[in-house]
Enzyme design. Structure first.
Site, mmCIF file in Angstrom:
data_model
loop_
_atom_site.group_PDB
_atom_site.id
_atom_site.type_symbol
_atom_site.label_atom_id
_atom_site.label_comp_id
_atom_site.label_asym_id
_atom_site.label_seq_id
_atom_site.Cartn_x
_atom_site.Cartn_y
_atom_site.Cartn_z
ATOM 1 N N HIS A 81 1.219 2.499 4.013
ATOM 2 C CA HIS A 81 0.308 3.642 4.035
ATOM 3 C C HIS A 81 0.389 4.378 5.373
ATOM 4 O O HIS A 81 0.645 3.793 6.417
ATOM 5 C CB HIS A 81 -1.120 3.126 3.800
ATOM 6 C CG HIS A 81 -2.125 4.159 3.422
ATOM 7 N ND1 HIS A 81 -2.575 5.125 4.286
ATOM 8 C CD2 HIS A 81 -2.795 4.359 2.254
ATOM 9 C CE1 HIS A 81 -3.492 5.878 3.680
ATOM 10 N NE2 HIS A 81 -3.635 5.432 2.443
ATOM 11 N N LYS A 95 1.890 9.268 -5.865
ATOM 12 C CA LYS A 95 0.469 8.976 -5.690
ATOM 13 C C LYS A 95 -0.400 10.132 -6.171
ATOM 14 O O LYS A 95 -0.095 11.297 -5.970
ATOM 15 C CB LYS A 95 0.195 8.682 -4.213
ATOM 16 C CG LYS A 95 -1.243 8.292 -3.902
ATOM 17 C CD LYS A 95 -1.400 7.919 -2.437
ATOM 18 C CE LYS A 95 -2.839 7.518 -2.111
ATOM 19 N NZ LYS A 95 -3.007 7.083 -0.707
ATOM 20 N N ARG A 152 -7.340 -1.578 -6.722
ATOM 21 C CA ARG A 152 -7.696 -2.885 -6.170
ATOM 22 C C ARG A 152 -8.804 -3.547 -6.985
ATOM 23 O O ARG A 152 -8.807 -4.770 -7.187
ATOM 24 C CB ARG A 152 -8.100 -2.732 -4.705
ATOM 25 C CG ARG A 152 -6.914 -2.363 -3.840
ATOM 26 C CD ARG A 152 -7.291 -1.717 -2.507
ATOM 27 N NE ARG A 152 -6.106 -1.067 -1.974
ATOM 28 C CZ ARG A 152 -5.164 -1.684 -1.242
ATOM 29 N NH1 ARG A 152 -5.322 -2.958 -0.924
ATOM 30 N NH2 ARG A 152 -4.100 -1.040 -0.843
ATOM 31 N N LYS A 167 -6.126 -5.324 3.924
ATOM 32 C CA LYS A 167 -6.946 -4.175 3.525
ATOM 33 C C LYS A 167 -7.821 -4.502 2.312
ATOM 34 O O LYS A 167 -7.307 -4.827 1.244
ATOM 35 C CB LYS A 167 -6.024 -2.993 3.198
ATOM 36 C CG LYS A 167 -6.737 -1.773 2.625
ATOM 37 C CD LYS A 167 -5.742 -0.666 2.334
ATOM 38 C CE LYS A 167 -6.406 0.519 1.645
ATOM 39 N NZ LYS A 167 -5.446 1.613 1.386
ATOM 40 N N ASP A 206 -0.196 -1.068 -4.877
ATOM 41 C CA ASP A 206 -1.435 -0.504 -5.436
ATOM 42 C C ASP A 206 -1.262 0.815 -6.165
ATOM 43 O O ASP A 206 -2.010 1.134 -7.079
ATOM 44 C CB ASP A 206 -2.503 -0.367 -4.342
ATOM 45 C CG ASP A 206 -2.166 0.682 -3.284
ATOM 46 O OD1 ASP A 206 -0.983 1.060 -3.143
ATOM 47 O OD2 ASP A 206 -3.094 1.128 -2.575
ATOM 48 N N ASN A 207 -0.300 1.617 -5.753
ATOM 49 C CA ASN A 207 -0.051 2.908 -6.413
ATOM 50 C C ASN A 207 1.238 3.491 -5.848
ATOM 51 O O ASN A 207 1.848 2.928 -4.935
ATOM 52 C CB ASN A 207 -1.217 3.884 -6.214
ATOM 53 C CG ASN A 207 -1.667 4.050 -4.778
ATOM 54 O OD1 ASN A 207 -2.769 3.632 -4.415
ATOM 55 N ND2 ASN A 207 -0.835 4.643 -3.932
ATOM 56 N N SER A 244 -9.146 1.641 4.269
ATOM 57 C CA SER A 244 -7.837 2.158 4.650
ATOM 58 C C SER A 244 -7.778 2.450 6.149
ATOM 59 O O SER A 244 -8.743 2.938 6.736
ATOM 60 C CB SER A 244 -7.535 3.438 3.867
ATOM 61 O OG SER A 244 -6.242 3.908 4.143
ATOM 62 N N ASP A 287 0.838 -1.197 0.000
ATOM 63 C CA ASP A 287 0.000 0.000 0.000
ATOM 64 C C ASP A 287 0.879 1.255 0.000
ATOM 65 O O ASP A 287 1.694 1.450 0.905
ATOM 66 C CB ASP A 287 -0.902 -0.008 1.246
ATOM 67 C CG ASP A 287 -2.084 0.931 1.116
ATOM 68 O OD1 ASP A 287 -2.191 1.633 0.098
ATOM 69 O OD2 ASP A 287 -2.920 0.959 2.049
ATOM 70 N N ASP A 288 0.706 2.092 -1.021
ATOM 71 C CA ASP A 288 1.471 3.347 -1.145
ATOM 72 C C ASP A 288 2.983 3.111 -1.155
ATOM 73 O O ASP A 288 3.751 3.909 -0.612
ATOM 74 C CB ASP A 288 1.111 4.315 -0.014
ATOM 75 C CG ASP A 288 -0.248 4.975 -0.198
ATOM 76 O OD1 ASP A 288 -0.990 4.557 -1.111
ATOM 77 O OD2 ASP A 288 -0.579 5.887 0.570
ATOM 78 N N HIS A 313 -10.941 -2.395 1.040
ATOM 79 C CA HIS A 313 -11.163 -1.079 0.419
ATOM 80 C C HIS A 313 -11.956 -1.151 -0.885
ATOM 81 O O HIS A 313 -11.750 -0.358 -1.804
ATOM 82 C CB HIS A 313 -9.834 -0.343 0.196
ATOM 83 C CG HIS A 313 -9.991 1.148 0.346
ATOM 84 N ND1 HIS A 313 -8.956 2.030 0.226
ATOM 85 C CD2 HIS A 313 -11.084 1.906 0.618
ATOM 86 C CE1 HIS A 313 -9.368 3.260 0.418
ATOM 87 N NE2 HIS A 313 -10.672 3.209 0.661
ATOM 88 N N CYS A 329 -6.066 4.057 -4.206
ATOM 89 C CA CYS A 329 -6.311 2.703 -3.691
ATOM 90 C C CYS A 329 -7.466 1.925 -4.316
ATOM 91 O O CYS A 329 -7.252 0.900 -4.971
ATOM 92 C CB CYS A 329 -6.538 2.773 -2.182
ATOM 93 S SG CYS A 329 -5.118 3.371 -1.239
#
Length: 501
Positions: A230, A303, A74, A124, A282-283, A151, A30-31, A126, A70
């Protein structure tokens, strides 16, 4: 034995997967930025397990997700379809969102369940909760679920402990909503979730799932979308203060530790040689958090943007005896994971418009990709503006550019929130092999044929795109926020419980 002979035997083995279907472990950070891992060049990240995966597996240099935030990313990962088709836009889902990933969409878990796979998710989600939990993972093909359904910053965190012994989380996170719940299946077990113990619980849950599936001789699919790295970062006793990168590094180390536990369980249950492990994120990194926000390496911005730093992710595929160690520059995407897993499991593809292509030629032959293009949607895609950028081969054309709050604080002013949306005619054009940082626009008539071809591909793609109804546009209902004591008062503060897992 030569590499060609090894590849030959690997292909024979892959052809036999219908008799002995492989297991799949899908890990989603994540991130996490392109430059955050040691195996992707960071000088001080301590990620020995991910580095080992990369050293003994296939490392992707040109791997893309479909959104710089996010929820849409996903949705595309799990369905093999751009988020515009499923309606997961604009932005992300919230605890009180009325919408979620439509049940008519077919996830990787549902594809594999059709072939008798046991499925589990830990981490997670989301992709929505909805009325009576209709959008939870348990309604989308996952037999087992432990995690936070959105999140972990989508609830007040200023009074929560993120590092031992009692270091409060950095910042305040979202206010005026319930604290984040930890759910087992569809039942809230903790509210707020205990950040100091949650990662150990995730590792134990994942390991137990693998052991039970191996004992029952059932093929399995484990999806581990981590909360790390994240904001707000957190880590338990084993990792807090142990990294060289401060809170971000500690969180990254803890994430790596859980991956190590999963790999050790695969080894102990003697299924590691029949398991494809795929890792990506994810990003891009949330650069506005400065040193707490990750690093996009040599890529531009992060991001929230459609520059490379927002949507190009580190990725590794690992399968001992099948995937030979190496590096591939073949363009690939999170969209391609569903069709790849389906092919290896001998499962039928969903009867819908898929945007992914299977990657077996890349994985087992280090061959070229079936993917010729990648389309970059912003956080708020629309039919009016369509895609912001297109990659074709090594070239990338930007039709629109825009900065983002998430990528504030960098010296590059193109990343700033105040870099407002700008239309480019002719589009900006970059050679991503010679210039991955997108610094040098290719100008002059010599490049007109490239721009013309990209325009043709863009128009062909847009002709196939049917935007689904926006699930996020359905709005919010505060009564949908998960609460372990639904009849309590006053809300949201009264929603508190702590049960043993």
């Amino acid at each position: 034995m030569g590499s060609k002979m090894i590849a030959f035997f690997a292909l024979i083995a892959v052809a036999c997967v219908r008799a002995s279907p492989p297991n799949f472990v899908l890990i989603f950070a994540d991130d996490l930025g392109y430059g955050d891992l040691g195996c992707f060049g960071h000088p001080s990240s301590l990620t020995p397990n991910l580095d080992r995966l990369a050293a003994n597996g296939l490392r992707f240099t040109d791997f893309y997700v479909t959104s710089p935030v996010c929820s849409p990313s996903r949705a595309a990962l799990l369905t093999g379809r751009y988020q515009t088709r499923s309606g997961i836009y604009p932005g992300v889902l919230y605890p009180s969102s009325k919408g979620g990933l439509p049940l008519k969409e077919t996830t990787i878990a549902e594809v594999l369940k059709s072939k008798g796979y046991s499925t589990a998710m830990v981490g997670k989600w989301h992709l929505g909760v909805g009325p009576n939990g209709i959008y939870l993972p348990t309604r989308q093909g996952f037999d087992n679920y432990l995690g936070i359904p959105y999140s972990h910053d989508q609830g007040p965190c200023q009074n929560l402990t993120c590092f031992p012994p009692d270091v409060k989380c950095f910042g305040r996170c979202d206010q005026g909503v319930v604290t984040v719940p930890l759910m087992l299946g569809e039942t809230i077990k903790q509210q707020p979730a205990d950040f100091l113990k949650i990662e150990k619980a995730y590792g134990d849950f994942a390991s137990q799932f693998i052991r039970v599936a191996a004992q029952n001789e059932r093929p399995f699919f484990l999806y581990y979308p981590s909360h790390h790295t994240h904001y707000p970062q957190y880590a338990g006793e084993e990792y807090a203060g142990k990294s060289l990168r401060g809170p971000f590094g500690d969180a990254l180390m803890e994430f790596d530790g859980t991956i190590g536990k999963i790999l050790q369980t695969l080894l102990e249950t003697d299924v590691i040689n029949n398991t494809l492990v795929f890792f990506t994120g994810d990003n891009g990194p949330e650069l506005m958090r400065r040193s707490r926000g990750g690093n996009s390496g040599l890529l531009k911005c992060g991001k929230g943007t459609t520059y490379e730093g927002g949507m190009r992710e580190p990725a590794v595929a690992y399968w001992p005896g099948f995937i030979q160690p190496g590096v591939t520059h073949a363009m690939s995407s999170s969209l391609d994971i569903l069709p790849t897993f389906a092919k290896l499991a001998g499962a039928s593809l969903p009867e819908v418009q898929l945007d992914g292509v299977e990657m077996t030629n890349i994985l087992f032959n280090l061959g070229p990709s079936k993917r010729e293009t990648m389309f970059y949607y912003p956080t708020d895609p629309s039919e009016k503006y369509s895609v912001f950028a297109v990659r074709w081969g090594k070239y990338k054309a930007h039709y629109y550019t825009r900065g983002a709050t998430h990528s504030e604080t960098t010296p590059d002013q193109d990343c700033s929130l105040f870099a407002f949306q700008k239309y480019h005619d002719p589009p900006l054009l970059f050679d991503l092999e010679a210039d991955p940082s997108e610094n040098y626009n290719l100008t002059g008539p010599d490049w007109d044929p490239v721009r013309k071809q990209i325009k043709v591909l863009k128009e062909q793609f847009e002709a196939t795109m049917v935007f689904g109804e926006s699930e996020i546009g359905k709005g919010k209902d505060p009564t949908l926020q998960p609460c372990c004591t639904p009849d309590c008062s006053p809300k949201p503060d009264c929603c508190r419980c702590n049960s043993e897992l």
